[in-house]
Design a protein around this motif. Structure first.
Motif, mmCIF file in Angstrom:
data_model
loop_
_atom_site.group_PDB
_atom_site.id
_atom_site.type_symbol
_atom_site.label_atom_id
_atom_site.label_comp_id
_atom_site.label_asym_id
_atom_site.label_seq_id
_atom_site.Cartn_x
_atom_site.Cartn_y
_atom_site.Cartn_z
ATOM 1 N N ASP A 14 8.699 -20.682 -16.373
ATOM 2 C CA ASP A 14 7.488 -21.441 -16.047
ATOM 3 C C ASP A 14 7.652 -22.311 -14.809
ATOM 4 O O ASP A 14 6.698 -22.943 -14.362
ATOM 5 N N ARG A 39 5.031 -15.941 -16.801
ATOM 6 C CA ARG A 39 5.137 -15.562 -18.207
ATOM 7 C C ARG A 39 3.738 -15.539 -18.811
ATOM 8 O O ARG A 39 2.901 -16.378 -18.532
ATOM 9 N N GLU A 40 3.504 -14.548 -19.645
ATOM 10 C CA GLU A 40 2.277 -14.475 -20.440
ATOM 11 C C GLU A 40 2.727 -14.249 -21.878
ATOM 12 O O GLU A 40 3.098 -13.137 -22.248
ATOM 13 N N GLY A 41 2.746 -15.333 -22.657
ATOM 14 C CA GLY A 41 3.367 -15.261 -23.969
ATOM 15 C C GLY A 41 4.853 -15.040 -23.763
ATOM 16 O O GLY A 41 5.502 -15.770 -23.026
ATOM 17 N N ASP A 43 5.882 -11.974 -22.653
ATOM 18 C CA ASP A 43 5.965 -10.934 -21.633
ATOM 19 C C ASP A 43 6.088 -11.590 -20.258
ATOM 20 O O ASP A 43 5.635 -12.715 -20.050
ATOM 21 N N LEU A 45 5.340 -11.146 -16.054
ATOM 22 C CA LEU A 45 4.468 -10.443 -15.119
ATOM 23 C C LEU A 45 4.989 -10.605 -13.696
ATOM 24 O O LEU A 45 5.332 -11.715 -13.271
ATOM 25 N N VAL A 94 -3.654 -11.522 -10.943
ATOM 26 C CA VAL A 94 -2.275 -11.876 -11.286
ATOM 27 C C VAL A 94 -1.508 -12.285 -10.034
ATOM 28 O O VAL A 94 -0.746 -13.260 -10.063
ATOM 29 N N ARG A 97 -2.439 -15.844 -9.387
ATOM 30 C CA ARG A 97 -1.804 -16.747 -10.370
ATOM 31 C C ARG A 97 -0.336 -16.977 -10.039
ATOM 32 O O ARG A 97 0.157 -18.104 -10.097
ATOM 33 N N ARG A 124 4.304 -5.427 -16.154
ATOM 34 C CA ARG A 124 4.403 -6.214 -17.387
ATOM 35 C C ARG A 124 5.701 -5.832 -18.079
ATOM 36 O O ARG A 124 5.890 -4.686 -18.481
#
Length: 137
Positions: A14, A39-41, A43, A45, A94, A97, A124
């Protein structure tokens, strides 16, 4: 088997630390690229352009390794192994982001500009194993 990342690994991911993404070339040799990751959860990216070596490698063989370390304390690191899937980055959302995590709010504007005609894709990564001292914290 679902891998849950611990808080130390999540904090590493993060924060705007560069990571090294490793894929397998057609001859089995490793190919590594320095990337930005979010991070997405649990996972991970990564954004890249369609047709780049890492994307072509992952389409052929989804096995991947990603190593991230703390720039202020390089001995704090995590190696994440897993499998990757590729999908189009619709609207380059993405990519924007990720750029804003690394460069700050509003800085992702140039990454959202599709005037160059390049198709951006999302890598992913679903972790299957986490190693390194951050994984033990």
């Amino acid at each position: 088997m679902t891998i849950v990342l611990n808080d130390t690994v999540r904090q590493l991911l993060d924060s705007p630390h560069p990571a090294v993404l490793s894929t397998l070339n057609p001859d089995g040799s490793p190919q590594s690229s320095v990337v930005w990751v979010i991070r997405e959860g649990d996972d991970l990216l990564v954004s890249t352009e369609r047709g780049r070596r890492k994307e072509r490698n992952l389409v052929r063989d989804g096995r991947v390794g990603l190593t991230v370390f703390d720039l202020a304390n390089p001995y704090l690191y995590a190696e994440i192994r897993g499998t990757a899937t590729i999908s189009e980055d619709t609207g380059r959302a993405v990519a924007v982001r990720i750029a804003e995590q690394y460069l700050g709010p509003g800085a992702g504007k140039e990454y959202g500009d599709a005037s160059d005609g390049a198709v951006r894709v999302v890598v992913r990564i679903t972790p299957s194993k986490v190693l390194g001292n951050a994984a033990k914290a």
